[in-house]
Design a protein around this motif. Sequence first.
Motif: not given
Length: 755
Positions: A678-701
Amino acid sequence: MDKPAQPRDRTWIAQRLVSDAPDMLQMWQTIWRRKWSILTLMLIIMLATALATYAITPTYRASTTLLIEKKTANVVSIEQVYGAEGTGNEYLETQFALLKSRALAERVVRTLDLTNHPEFDPRQQEESLIGIGGLLSSLNSAQAVPAPQPEDLEGAAAGPSETQIFDAVTLDFMGRISIEPVGKSQLVKVQVDMADAELATRAANALANGFIEAQLEASMNMSILATTWMNSRMGELRTKLKEAEDRLQAFREKENLVDIGGVASVSAAELSATSDRMIDARRQRAEAQSQYRQVQSMRSGGWQKLATIPAVLGHPLIQQFKADEARARAKVDELSKRYGARHPALEAARSDLSAASASLRGQVEQIVAGIERNYQLAVANENSLRASVESNKAQIQKISRKEFEVRELMREVEANRILYETFVTRLKETTATADLESANARVVDPAVLPSAPIRPMKGLIVGLSGILALVSSVGITLLLQILNNTFKSTQDVENKLNLPVLGILPLIKNRQRSQIAHLFTSDEDKSFSESIRTIRTALVLSGMNGPHRILVVTSSLPGEGKSTVAANLAYAFGQMERVLLIDADLRRPTLAKNFKFPVGTPGLANLIAGTAKTDDCIKSIEGIDMICAGAVPPNPLELLSSERFAKLIDHLKSRYDRVIIDSPPIQAVSDATILATHADAQIYVIKSEATPIPLAQKGVGQLLQTNSPVTGVVLNQVDVKKAQKHGYHYGGYYDYYGYTKPQKAEPQAAQGSQA
């Protein structure tokens, strides 16, 4: 993006090799920013190593140089008996073995009286251990260290015999001797290692001199034996000696004596051992009698009184049976409150209680019976040992009387033997002294006092420990940097996710979550407010072709600050537009808690379910409208997937310029994927020095697979000052003036680096 060069292009291949190569500059920066930690750890390890090496007792080595020569024997028969012939290496190896022989070591031990030296005497070492045991006993109240028992100290006081001590010291001294030939010459170094440098020097010289004296004594002894063998005319003295020996032997045979001294010592030792055993038996009988009297005094009170005796109460089985009875009694008490007196469960519990009590009583009676038996056995043992002591005393007195007569006969034998040997020595004095020059060794360089110990090599050990500590610290630092697979800079986000960074938010310290949700409107932290405006500007500019009416904010995991970003972003847009903030996290809602909505306030779940009206659910807080999650439903995913939710979004889109939806984390549940449609735009929030890179890549994917309009990333909770120290910069994302102004006014605000 520019089209990449073909794989055959050498320039493209070189670029790939450079990009895949380790970033040496980054590795050096990692080591440099951790330099003080590395140096501190290295200094600590070097200091600890230095203290440990200085605590080690140094060992000194004294060396005496001997010259061992072959010689021609003056008396052929003696040399044949002595067996000193040999040539070449065999001869030298024989001399080396003689230098390390036990006989020579015993000679040095006696000469230097090493059995009474603190470095060798086990008795003095035991005294130091007993002193340590006393120190430990004084600390026994604060630490669980068992103090030495009196009987242990008594046994330690008895100690080993003189023979055992001498044997132990001899073996210890033999282990400190080393023989080293000097090249291919006839010189040999006799080396002795000791903690006492002066004693080591004396021992090395004594060992060399003792070797020479042993050679002389061996030659002399062979001469005496040869002379005795040749002097067969000494029949008169020999006959007289034989008669004295016969009288001594006849007395021994008459009295059935084998070794009067050995028998006396055995009897004395047996008496001493029996006396010690009787003392122990008396102590055991006293202990058993104490327990027996307690049993007799408590027997009239029944087995319950007997169970209170410490010897019975401390028994493990009694404790176990008591615990079983207590559990059975507790169960009866519990069931009696719930059921009637004749309820089967209660009767079964009472039966279990009776069985437990019977078992406890039987065990108590067994232990009491055991105490009585132990007392009877202790009394019988004490009486038996007392009788044995009396018998041994009588036997020793009888042996002493016989020993007096034996010694008188032995003195006569010894006097005759001395006369005989003196006569033989006088007759053959010339022959005996003929081989005094037969010693084949002489001291070339006597041992001198060593100036420095041979171990430990303190400087080398400390230096090696420092090098190892430095290498280990650097390796650990690089390993931790490699294992820290999180986003630490905007470059990491752009390189790993291929998404633009809309902005960063500084780390806010010493604030509650509800306070941070209002931080933009309160304008207490200028840097935070400017960062929110930067994100707002980036979203406005990204929607120039088509405004982002429906804006969804999500993250990978809970706790990354997506709700805070959504709330403050809503306030930022609220300064220019009509904004609605929706809490769509129906599982773990935070909007109502952060803005202190009354309990039971209807929200999104009520709207979708049709149990509340839109106007009843919308609350206006500080200029923006909000819809909380409402009552937590059992089926959040079904509600968000329903047609009613889609119609609700269309209705709200017509009423507001911008609708900001606080979505659940993408990795936690599937709700974020439904909301993204339903979104026209989506913001992805990442916590600095806490969010694992593979986990964020999986979520964005996952979002991109559903064609979700992922506009960009917000890097949240950035400790900017720490990041600047680590070599990361945020130029273009962070307002310099917005960060520096509040530092004096608000020292508790988040500390970050300048952009």
